[in-house]
Design an enzyme around this catalytic site. Structure first.
Site, short mmCIF file in Angstrom:
data_model
loop_
_atom_site.label_atom_id
_atom_site.label_comp_id
_atom_site.label_asym_id
_atom_site.label_seq_id
_atom_site.Cartn_x
_atom_site.Cartn_y
_atom_site.Cartn_z
N LYS A 1 -1.03 6.48 -23.61
CA LYS A 1 -0.51 6.63 -24.97
C LYS A 1 1.26 6.26 -24.81
CE LYS A 1 -4.33 9.04 -25.24
NZ LYS A 1 -4.79 10.12 -24.25
N TYR B 1 0.83 -1.10 -0.13
CA TYR B 1 -0.10 -0.07 -0.04
C TYR B 1 0.80 1.33 0.00
CZ TYR B 1 -3.96 2.97 1.16
OH TYR B 1 -4.99 3.89 1.12
N PHE C 1 -6.73 19.66 -25.03
CA PHE C 1 -7.49 18.39 -25.23
C PHE C 1 -8.92 18.40 -24.64
CE2 PHE C 1 -8.32 13.83 -24.04
CZ PHE C 1 -8.80 13.35 -25.40
N ASP C 2 -9.88 17.57 -24.93
CA ASP C 2 -11.19 17.67 -24.49
C ASP C 2 -11.12 17.60 -22.89
OD1 ASP C 2 -10.92 16.58 -26.85
OD2 ASP C 2 -13.05 15.74 -26.93
N ASP D 1 1.03 18.99 -21.02
CA ASP D 1 0.22 17.87 -21.22
C ASP D 1 0.81 17.06 -22.28
OD1 ASP D 1 -1.88 15.98 -21.76
OD2 ASP D 1 -3.36 17.59 -22.54
N HIS E 1 -21.91 11.98 -29.28
CA HIS E 1 -21.48 10.99 -30.17
C HIS E 1 -21.31 9.67 -29.55
CE1 HIS E 1 -18.39 12.69 -27.64
NE2 HIS E 1 -17.53 11.66 -28.03
N ALA F 1 0.98 13.43 -23.06
CA ALA F 1 0.40 12.15 -23.47
C ALA F 1 1.14 11.46 -24.56
CB ALA F 1 -0.81 12.15 -23.81
C1 LIG Z 1 -5.66 11.00 -23.89
C2 LIG Z 1 -5.43 12.57 -23.44
C3 LIG Z 1 -5.85 12.94 -22.39
C4 LIG Z 1 -6.45 12.32 -21.11
O1 LIG Z 1 -5.90 10.99 -20.78
P1 LIG Z 1 -6.65 9.70 -20.18
O2 LIG Z 1 -5.89 8.60 -19.83
O3 LIG Z 1 -7.63 9.43 -21.66
O4 LIG Z 1 -7.74 10.29 -19.35
C5 LIG Z 1 -5.11 14.36 -21.84
N1 LIG Z 1 -4.35 14.93 -22.98
C6 LIG Z 1 -4.12 14.37 -23.98
C7 LIG Z 1 -3.33 15.32 -24.86
C8 LIG Z 1 -4.48 13.25 -24.30
O5 LIG Z 1 -4.06 12.61 -25.58
#
Ligand SMILES: *Cc1c(COP(=O)(O)O)cnc(C)c1O
Length: 458
Positions: free
Chosen positions: A258, A72, A124-125, A215, A450, A217
């Site tokens: 990613k 843990y 990103f969304d 960010d 969607h 990823a």
């Molecule tokens: C996928 C992604 C996220 C969010 O990550 P999740 O693991 O899907 O929650 C944030 N920013 C970018 C650029 C991404 O491609």
């Protein structure tokens, strides 16, 4: 004769994928009201819905899982991961989370306040969601060239310094907690940001006392584009390139699904002990104790190995070359695709592909459905369905581009699979003039329609 490019892997384990007939697929997609998200994976032959968490792990990652430490607190696997991230990024403080958006949730709980402004390159969304949820505003400062599809630019993810400066000059400094630099820029199709741009953004931000947050990823894919497109970095390793761009930031949020080369996971990495301390509290509340944050010990072990593999040139070259191969083959076949190709996906231009289908009948959705019926291939619509309705007028929003995205999972499909995808699309393209009608929506959710919308064929 020139030798063809070959992947630096051989197979040790395989997973069967299910073939089906066109008649079966017609029935299946009709049964789920033409929503590709509602298909079961067995009904799909080649799944290009997303590159997120869909990749294959290496034998080294699988063997690391056996030695995962499930303690843990103070897990050995956490400390191995922490060390890898420190070495790779230069950031000293690491908080694991269950995925990327969770990292955003934890960190933004500390940094983002109501009324704040957060400039960035096409957020990103989920990033935008976590900003707007806190009643702050995300402002897109991407260069204009990014939105001109006819134009070649090697770094369409770049930020426009003039746009940034205007915001800095007209907003009180304490209202801008950070600038977010997304590498590569997912919302623009995996377009990279140059080192030159990152340096310039960093020095402008420094002048105004505003930090940069990555960010990150797809940071390894971004580093590959820097190495291959910026002369200065030709002989610099991916790991050194990553270390340099991270040195310009206060920290990063990461979706390990990613470039972490794992199926689930995320993390925050930071330099400031004060922010780390505050974020730790939110991490414990939302994710888990600070040495696991919602991740299994074995999954942290696999992530540590994955991050190391993802930043090796040989891996990245095979990755980007595969995406490029699909894009180039489609282009050679005359199928309209967006250029330059991004790092993780190829985008089909449905406006050019099927202008014969009225725009109100969801062209890109119609093309994505046809791609599934003809070839068993699942892509995703990035067009009017995704753009949703205007929240005030409730009218459909029609974006400039109607696209079908084919996202390529990492280390998962072969070159022949890519050739199959391209050939199916060429065959559809050859009979495109017969396509006269699309779909109408018969049921939809009030937001994010969607995922669940139901369609009817016209
Ligand atoms: C996928 C992604 C996220 C969010 O990550 P999740 O693991 O899907 O929650 C944030 N920013 C970018 C650029 C991404 O491609």
């Amino acid at each position: 004769m020139d030798l063809p490019y070959t992947e630096p892997y051989k197979y040790k384990m395989v997973e069967s994928i299910k073939r089906s007939t066109m008649e079966q697929r017609k029935r299946w997609i009709q049964n789920v009201h033409y929503n590709l998200f509602s298909l079961t994976s067995d009904q799909v032959f080649i799944d290009l819905l997303t590159d997120s968490g869909t990749g294959a792990m290496s034998d080294a990652q699988w063997s690391a899982m056996f030695t995962g430490d499930e303690s843990y607190a103070g897990s050995r696997s956490f400390h191995a991961l922490e060390k890898t991230i420190q070495n790779l990024t230069g950031f000293q403080y690491v908080l694991p989370t269950h995925q990327g958006r969770a990292a955003e949730n934890v960190l933004f709980s500390v940094l983002v306040k109501e009324g704040d402004i957060i400039p960035g390159n096409a957020h990103f969304d989920t990033t935008k969601g976590h900003i707007e949820f806190r009643k702050a505003k995300a402002i897109d400062c991407t260069i204009d060239e990014a939105y001109d599809t006819r134009l070649y630019h090697p770094f369409k993810g770049n930020l426009d310094l003039k746009k940034l400066k205007i915001i800095f000059d007209t907003t009180p400094k304490e209202k801008i907690p950070f600038v977010v630099v997304t590498i590569t820029c997912n919302s623009l199709g995996g377009q990279p940001v140059s080192m030159q741009n990152i340096r310039a953004v960093s020095s402008l931000c420094k002048k105004y006392g505003i930090p940069v947050l990555f960010d990150a990823a797809r940071f390894a894919e971004n580093a590959y584009f820097i190495k291959t497109r910026e002369e200065e970095f030709k002989n610099i390793t991916i790991k050194e390139i990553a270390k340099e761009f991270f040195s310009y930031g206060m920290g990063m949020t990461m979706s390990s699904k990613k470039d972490g080369l794992v199926n689930m996971g995320g993390f925050i990495a930071l330099n400031d002990p004060k922010i780390y301390k505050e974020a730790s509290v939110f991490n414990i509340m939302f994710e888990g104790y600070i040495t696991y944050g919602g991740m299994n010990g074995r999954d942290m072990a696999a992530l540590a190995v994955g991050l190391d593999e993802a930043t090796e040139f040989d891996y990245l070259e095979s990755r980007i070359k595969q995406v490029e191969f699909l894009g180039q083959t489609l282009d050679d076949f005359g199928v309209p695709v967006q250029k330059p190709f991004g790092g993780h996906a190829i985008f089909i231009d449905a406006n050019k592909f099927v202008p014969t289908i009225p725009i109100e009948q969801y062209r890109a959705q119609a093309l994505a459905i046809e791609l599934y019926i003809v070839g068993g291939i699942r892509g995703v619509e990035i067009g009017t369905v995704l753009a949703d309705r205007d929240p005030f007028t409730r009218k459909n929003r029609y974006p400039e581009l109607e696209l079908v995205r084919l996202a390529i999972p990492r280390r998962t499909y072969s070159q022949n699979h890519m050739l199959y995808v391209a050939t199916v699309l060429k065959n559809i393209y050859d009979s495109r003039k017969e396509a006269k009608s699309g779909y109408t929506i018969i049921e939809e959710a009030p937001i994010m329609r969607h995922f669940t919308a139901k369609f009817k064929k016209i």
